[in-house]
Design an enzyme around this catalytic site. Structure first.
Site, PDB file in Angstrom:
ATOM      1  N   HIS A   1       0.839  -1.203   0.000  1.00 12.15           N
ATOM      2  CA  HIS A   1       0.000   0.000   0.000  1.00 12.15           C
ATOM      3  C   HIS A   1       0.875   1.256   0.000  1.00 12.15           C
ATOM      4  O   HIS A   1       0.618   2.205  -0.746  1.00 12.15           O
ATOM      5  CB  HIS A   1      -0.918  -0.010   1.227  1.00 12.15           C
TER       6      HIS A   1
ATOM      7  N   THR B   1     -14.707   5.274  11.413  1.00 13.79           N
ATOM      8  CA  THR B   1     -13.806   4.131  11.335  1.00 13.79           C
ATOM      9  C   THR B   1     -14.546   2.960  11.970  1.00 13.79           C
ATOM     10  O   THR B   1     -14.983   3.057  13.114  1.00 13.79           O
ATOM     11  CB  THR B   1     -12.496   4.399  12.109  1.00 13.79           C
TER      12      THR B   1
END
Lengths: 446, 446
Positions: A149, A272
């Site tokens: 990533h 989140t």
């Protein structure tokens, strides 16, 4: 560096008299994760343990007198103490409770018959329970340990080396927002925000058009260090109370405009989602594996980040999955598979680094590992890693898809498997995208 | 946008029967800030009000029956409720309590004689009190609203325009660490950390060599919004419970190495010192002033960040000072003067922006404004802004100084003044640098 041993509670042949637990993808009797839930019209959270399709009500179990010694003391602390007692249990208490529960709920153990007789007192269907966060979250740190990533980001920015010079030397992280962490199942409202309009190139304030997810593992901190007193890597595992899944929903247009030079802020802080059960280091004992295999030309970690046992056994080996349900499709589609093998830094290294300047950790702090993307096209941990100028969308059942649309549901899963052991899972980490609030633009919210 | 009115409690002629309050640089009877403290061997924090050199013990005052109505209700909530009641008072309760205290502690008011008679019940010398944080801090956000500090950073990095393209469009900020925020007077231990060695250019793990301070104003959040429900700028002032001083101690070598690309982390999280008293919006009512005067070529803020009254009266006008005591000098030296006039964004704009994506604020959240540096050499808010390749140190009493050394003490001050009104101050925000812990390097801490 003390790591939990493998004992009879990990025996792959153990079956539970709670039948739904046997072969359960997440919660066989070898897992026994702690969490908190509401039942019916409850106002007060209860502590519970996931087992198959059931939740063991820890307070009611305690009242039966079936728990003794350290296991009893642990349950008393969880059920009667204020604050984050569930997450702040000592490793000894946590182990004692887990072993006692394994004994009570497995078939053929010394006390399983006694427990079975009073099952109605302390067992609930999980579908009747509203699962909550396991504790009050103090500070939330988000790392960037997923090496693919990080490298994909560097490639998108056209960096000569996809990884910045610091990346292989220390676990890069940023402070994240704790208040907006929610348990699995909480709807995710598309956020408004300021970003550069694709059309005009000037800043606008509008609902995000680039709503994304991030597949991460969460690390629960269960122990405090004093401000000014670092945590040495030898002791770092003692600070970890358990693990969960984290979906760090991200608005890429907001994030992109705001992030220079202080990093992500509102592009991340609107929501989140985490899975609600705390998967303990004890339950994960059979699934420990080696840290990321560095290349010979990679730097050797500085001594404060290095421990031989951490290199050998520091990484929980987890298979990860991303499931998308996108109308009009009714069934979830598996769109990505990844694993924690793509994390360049171990949990112990993250704990040690976070406290290396004397920063004080507290029980209830949460770490995210950062997005766990693999090297292949089918192993992305965020849409950003799946798409590129050359491949601007991916196909899901022949439908081209990029960022998340209203009505989409996303479920992240994590599972540990090893021959000879019962697989254990983390439970779902799910959220459904709701439309942005109507007509905001700074006007009073109706 | 409702802002607190100026009333008889702001009358510059009001004197207190607590004589040390009259002409006090921080705490005349026109201020009356709330805080928490320990007395003697106390284990439980008490709520108090600063007045001159004294602290009014709010619980003891309540017990005398001298408070009535909303003022009594406010004090009861503060003294008897768990959690962050002190910071979560409604504006109405906060105003009622402040006016009642002004009435009780001023000379010549209806009830001052009654109060004076029982003074011994509820008055303590401030020097006998250990001042604490006023509440549990939830999330801590650090903005970058000091425009000269932001521009200085851009110049150091050689940016073509010292301010990045986003700077004038939105209040740039990052999530900061809440656990390591401490009250004034707490020693500051020099942190260890990983950074590039000046000599070898390779990463080392050592105590920081570039320990710096940051002069900021803190904004206390006193009200919650629901996750997903932004705060419009018209209502933003209602979310502000008060103000303090923030010293965001910074290790520049650690910060510089770690910050790409996710922003500051361990270079900031080892300690943040705040002044312990909550200076209320009501006490600051006479000292409101206009927002930063933008140049004609500057962008007009998007509508969600704009309110006419905020432009006219949105910025608390505060004079700021930095005092250094550096051995062998025994007396503190004033080394810098600045003011909140250098903040490009108002507190209401910060609140609105932070919640614009639906992020939920909670009572006890803290915002820092970012470093308040002025345009002149004598108005720096951090050593980084005072020094440059051309001028690598500054002189303090003929001694060249750069970053902080062990044994240095730094005190930040903030004060509001206006003709016809009694000046009020924030109290000290102080810390003394202690040597790094000995022999760390990943070894067990002794």
């Amino acid at each position: 560096m003390y790591l939990p041993p493998i004992d009879e509670s990990h025996d792959g042949d153990r079956q539970s008299w709670i039948e739904s637990a046997n072969g359960h993808p997440d919660f066989p009797v070898q897992n026994l994760p702690l969490g908190r839930f509401l039942l019916g019209g409850d106002l007060k959270a209860r502590a519970g343990v996931a087992l198959g399709d059931s939740v063991i009500d820890l307070g009611s179990l305690l009242a039966t007198g079936l728990l003794e010694g350290d296991a009893q003391a642990a349950a008393q602390r969880i059920c009667h103490d204020a604050g984050n007692a569930l997450i702040a249990l000592s490793a000894g208490h946590r182990q004692a409770l887990r072993r006692a529960l394994s004994d009570l709920f497995s078939i053929g153990t010394s006390r399983s018959d006694t427990a079975r007789k009073s099952a109605s007192v302390f067992l609930h269907d999980m579908q009747d329970c509203r699962l909550l966060l396991p504790c009050e979250i103090g500070d939330f740190t988000d790392f960037n340990a997923g090496i693919h990533h990080a490298a994909n980001g560097g490639r998108r920015r056209g960096q000569p080396d996809p990884l910045l010079p610091n990346y292989r030397h220390l676990p890069i992280a940023y402070h994240a927002r704790a208040s907006s962490v929610v348990p699995s199942g909480t709807p995710v409202r598309r956020p408004w925000g300021q970003y550069l309009s694709d059309e005009s190139g000037v800043p606008v304030f509008q609902p995000t058009r680039k709503l994304d997810f991030e597949l991460e593992i969460g690390i629960w901190i269960g122990r405090a260090n004093e401000l000014g007193s670092p945590v040495v890597i030898d002791e770092a595992p003692d600070y970890i109370a358990g693990y969960c899944i984290v979906n760090d929903w991200s608005a890429r247009d907001i994030q992109s405009w705001e992030s220079s030079r202080l990093g992500p802020f509102l592009g991340k802080s609107f929501c989140t989602t985490i899975s609600p059960w705390v998967i303990s280091p004890e339950a994960l004992a059979p699934f420990r594996g080696s840290a990321f295999k560095r290349r010979p030309e990679d730097p050797v970690p500085l001594s404060y980040l290095h421990h031989p046992l951490d290199v050998l056994e520091g990484m929980p080996q987890l298979q990860l999955e991303v499931w998308l349900t996108a109308p009009p499709l009714e069934e979830p589609r598996l769109i990505s598979r990844s694993s924690t093998g793509h994390l360049f830094w171990t949990p112990a290294q993250m704990v040690t680094h976070q406290a290396s300047n004397g920063c004080n950790l507290s029980p209830g702090d949460l770490f995210g590992t950062g997005t766990v993307t693999g090297p292949d096209q089918g192993s992305f941990g965020t849409f950003l890693d799946a798409i590129s100028p050359q491949r601007p969308s991916l196909l899901v059942d022949c439908v081209p898809r990029t960022f998340l649309e209203d009505g989409d549901s996303l479920t992240l899963k994590a599972r540990a498997t090893r021959d000879g052991y019962a697989s254990i899972g983390f439970g779902d980490c799910s959220g459904r995208i709701e439309p942005a609030i109507d007509r905001y633009q700074g006007a009073p919210i109706q």
